[in-house]
Design a protein around this motif. Structure first.
Motif, mmCIF file in Angstrom:
data_model
loop_
_atom_site.group_PDB
_atom_site.id
_atom_site.type_symbol
_atom_site.label_atom_id
_atom_site.label_comp_id
_atom_site.label_asym_id
_atom_site.label_seq_id
_atom_site.Cartn_x
_atom_site.Cartn_y
_atom_site.Cartn_z
ATOM 1 N N UNK A 1 -10.636 4.036 -17.220
ATOM 2 C CA UNK A 1 -9.400 4.403 -16.604
ATOM 3 C C UNK A 1 -9.646 5.234 -15.361
ATOM 4 N N UNK A 2 -10.672 6.035 -15.369
ATOM 5 C CA UNK A 2 -10.998 6.872 -14.218
ATOM 6 C C UNK A 2 -11.369 6.001 -13.036
ATOM 7 N N UNK A 3 -12.058 4.917 -13.323
ATOM 8 C CA UNK A 3 -12.434 4.010 -12.238
ATOM 9 C C UNK A 3 -11.196 3.362 -11.633
ATOM 10 N N UNK A 4 -10.250 2.986 -12.444
ATOM 11 C CA UNK A 4 -9.009 2.378 -11.987
ATOM 12 C C UNK A 4 -8.234 3.360 -11.127
ATOM 13 N N UNK A 5 -8.195 4.593 -11.525
ATOM 14 C CA UNK A 5 -7.490 5.616 -10.769
ATOM 15 C C UNK A 5 -8.186 5.864 -9.443
ATOM 16 N N UNK A 6 -9.531 5.906 -9.467
ATOM 17 C CA UNK A 6 -10.292 6.094 -8.230
ATOM 18 C C UNK A 6 -10.082 4.909 -7.289
ATOM 19 N N UNK A 7 -10.060 3.704 -7.860
ATOM 20 C CA UNK A 7 -9.872 2.492 -7.048
ATOM 21 C C UNK A 7 -8.487 2.495 -6.407
ATOM 22 N N UNK A 8 -7.461 2.857 -7.186
ATOM 23 C CA UNK A 8 -6.102 2.913 -6.632
ATOM 24 C C UNK A 8 -6.007 3.981 -5.552
ATOM 25 N N UNK A 9 -6.677 5.088 -5.768
ATOM 26 C CA UNK A 9 -6.684 6.172 -4.767
ATOM 27 C C UNK A 9 -7.384 5.721 -3.491
ATOM 28 N N UNK A 10 -8.457 4.940 -3.647
ATOM 29 C CA UNK A 10 -9.196 4.456 -2.472
ATOM 30 C C UNK A 10 -8.390 3.396 -1.723
ATOM 31 N N UNK A 11 -7.617 2.599 -2.462
ATOM 32 C CA UNK A 11 -6.848 1.523 -1.828
ATOM 33 C C UNK A 11 -5.500 1.988 -1.279
ATOM 34 N N UNK A 12 -5.053 3.168 -1.701
ATOM 35 C CA UNK A 12 -3.743 3.657 -1.289
ATOM 36 C C UNK A 12 -3.577 3.687 0.234
ATOM 37 N N UNK A 13 -4.538 4.183 1.027
ATOM 38 C CA UNK A 13 -4.363 4.179 2.486
ATOM 39 C C UNK A 13 -4.248 2.748 3.054
ATOM 40 N N UNK A 14 -4.965 1.826 2.426
ATOM 41 C CA UNK A 14 -4.895 0.436 2.903
ATOM 42 C C UNK A 14 -3.512 -0.171 2.628
ATOM 43 N N UNK A 15 -2.967 0.101 1.449
ATOM 44 C CA UNK A 15 -1.621 -0.366 1.122
ATOM 45 C C UNK A 15 -0.591 0.236 2.082
ATOM 46 N N UNK A 16 -0.784 1.528 2.372
ATOM 47 C CA UNK A 16 0.147 2.211 3.271
ATOM 48 C C UNK A 16 0.069 1.600 4.672
ATOM 49 N N UNK A 17 -1.153 1.370 5.150
ATOM 50 C CA UNK A 17 -1.313 0.753 6.486
ATOM 51 C C UNK A 17 -0.737 -0.657 6.506
ATOM 52 N N UNK A 18 -0.918 -1.412 5.429
ATOM 53 C CA UNK A 18 -0.369 -2.772 5.359
ATOM 54 C C UNK A 18 1.156 -2.723 5.379
ATOM 55 N N UNK A 19 1.721 -1.769 4.668
ATOM 56 C CA UNK A 19 3.178 -1.620 4.640
ATOM 57 C C UNK A 19 3.701 -1.246 6.024
ATOM 58 N N UNK A 20 3.019 -0.321 6.690
ATOM 59 C CA UNK A 20 3.421 0.063 8.051
ATOM 60 C C UNK A 20 3.303 -1.133 9.010
ATOM 61 N N UNK A 21 2.245 -1.916 8.864
ATOM 62 C CA UNK A 21 2.067 -3.092 9.720
ATOM 63 C C UNK A 21 3.177 -4.107 9.482
ATOM 64 N N UNK A 22 3.558 -4.294 8.236
ATOM 65 C CA UNK A 22 4.659 -5.214 7.922
ATOM 66 C C UNK A 22 5.966 -4.726 8.546
ATOM 67 N N UNK A 23 6.202 -3.410 8.491
ATOM 68 C CA UNK A 23 7.408 -2.837 9.098
ATOM 69 C C UNK A 23 7.409 -3.054 10.614
ATOM 70 N N UNK A 24 6.261 -2.786 11.252
ATOM 71 C CA UNK A 24 6.165 -2.993 12.707
ATOM 72 C C UNK A 24 6.383 -4.455 13.055
ATOM 73 N N UNK A 25 5.795 -5.333 12.259
ATOM 74 C CA UNK A 25 5.960 -6.767 12.502
ATOM 75 C C UNK A 25 7.433 -7.176 12.372
ATOM 76 N N UNK A 26 8.114 -6.649 11.385
ATOM 77 C CA UNK A 26 9.531 -6.958 11.199
ATOM 78 C C UNK A 26 10.344 -6.466 12.396
#
Length: 99
Positions: A1-26
Motif C-alpha cells: 500500500x505504501x508503494x501505491x501511495x508513493x506512486x500516486x504522490x509521484x504521479x499527482x503533478x503529472x495528472x495536474x499538468x495534464x488537467x491544466x493542459x486539457x483546460x488550456x486546450x479547451x
C-alpha cells in the motif's frame, strides 16, 4: 500500500499538468471557434454585399437593355423616314429636271 501511495504522490503533478493542459486546450478551441464564427460572419457579410451589388448591376443591365431596344426601334423608324425622304427628294429633282 505504501508503494501505491508513493506512486500516486509521484504521479499527482503529472495528472495536474495534464488537467491544466486539457483546460488550456479547451479554452484555445473555444477561442478558435469564436474567431471562425467572426470570420464566417465577415465572409457572410461580404457575400451579402456582393449579392446586393450583383442584383443592382443586373437591374441596371435590364434597364440599359430596355433603353437599347427603345433606341433601336426609334432608329429603325428614322431610317424608314430617311429612305422615303431621299426617294421623295430624288423624285422632286427628276420632275424639276424634266421641266
Amino acid at each position: 500500500m505504501a508503494q501505491s501511495s508513493d506512486l500516486q504522490g509521484a504521479l499527482k503533478p503529472f495528472y495536474q499538468r495534464a488537467s491544466e493542459a486539457e483546460d488550456r486546450l479547451a479554452r484555445l478551441e473555444a477561442a478558435l471557434a469564436s474567431k471562425k464564427d467572426a470570420g464566417n460572419e465577415e465572409l457572410l457579410k461580404m457575400v451579402s454585399e456582393l449579392q446586393s451589388k450583383l442584383e443592382g448591376a443586373q437591374a441596371e443591365r435590364e434597364k440599359a437593355l430596355k433603353e437599347v431596344q427603345k433606341i433601336s426601334v426609334e432608329n429603325a423608324k428614322l431610317q424608314y423616314r430617311i429612305t422615303h425622304l431621299v426617294r421623295a427628294l430624288e423624285e422632286a429633282d427628276c420632275k424639276l429636271a424634266s421641266k
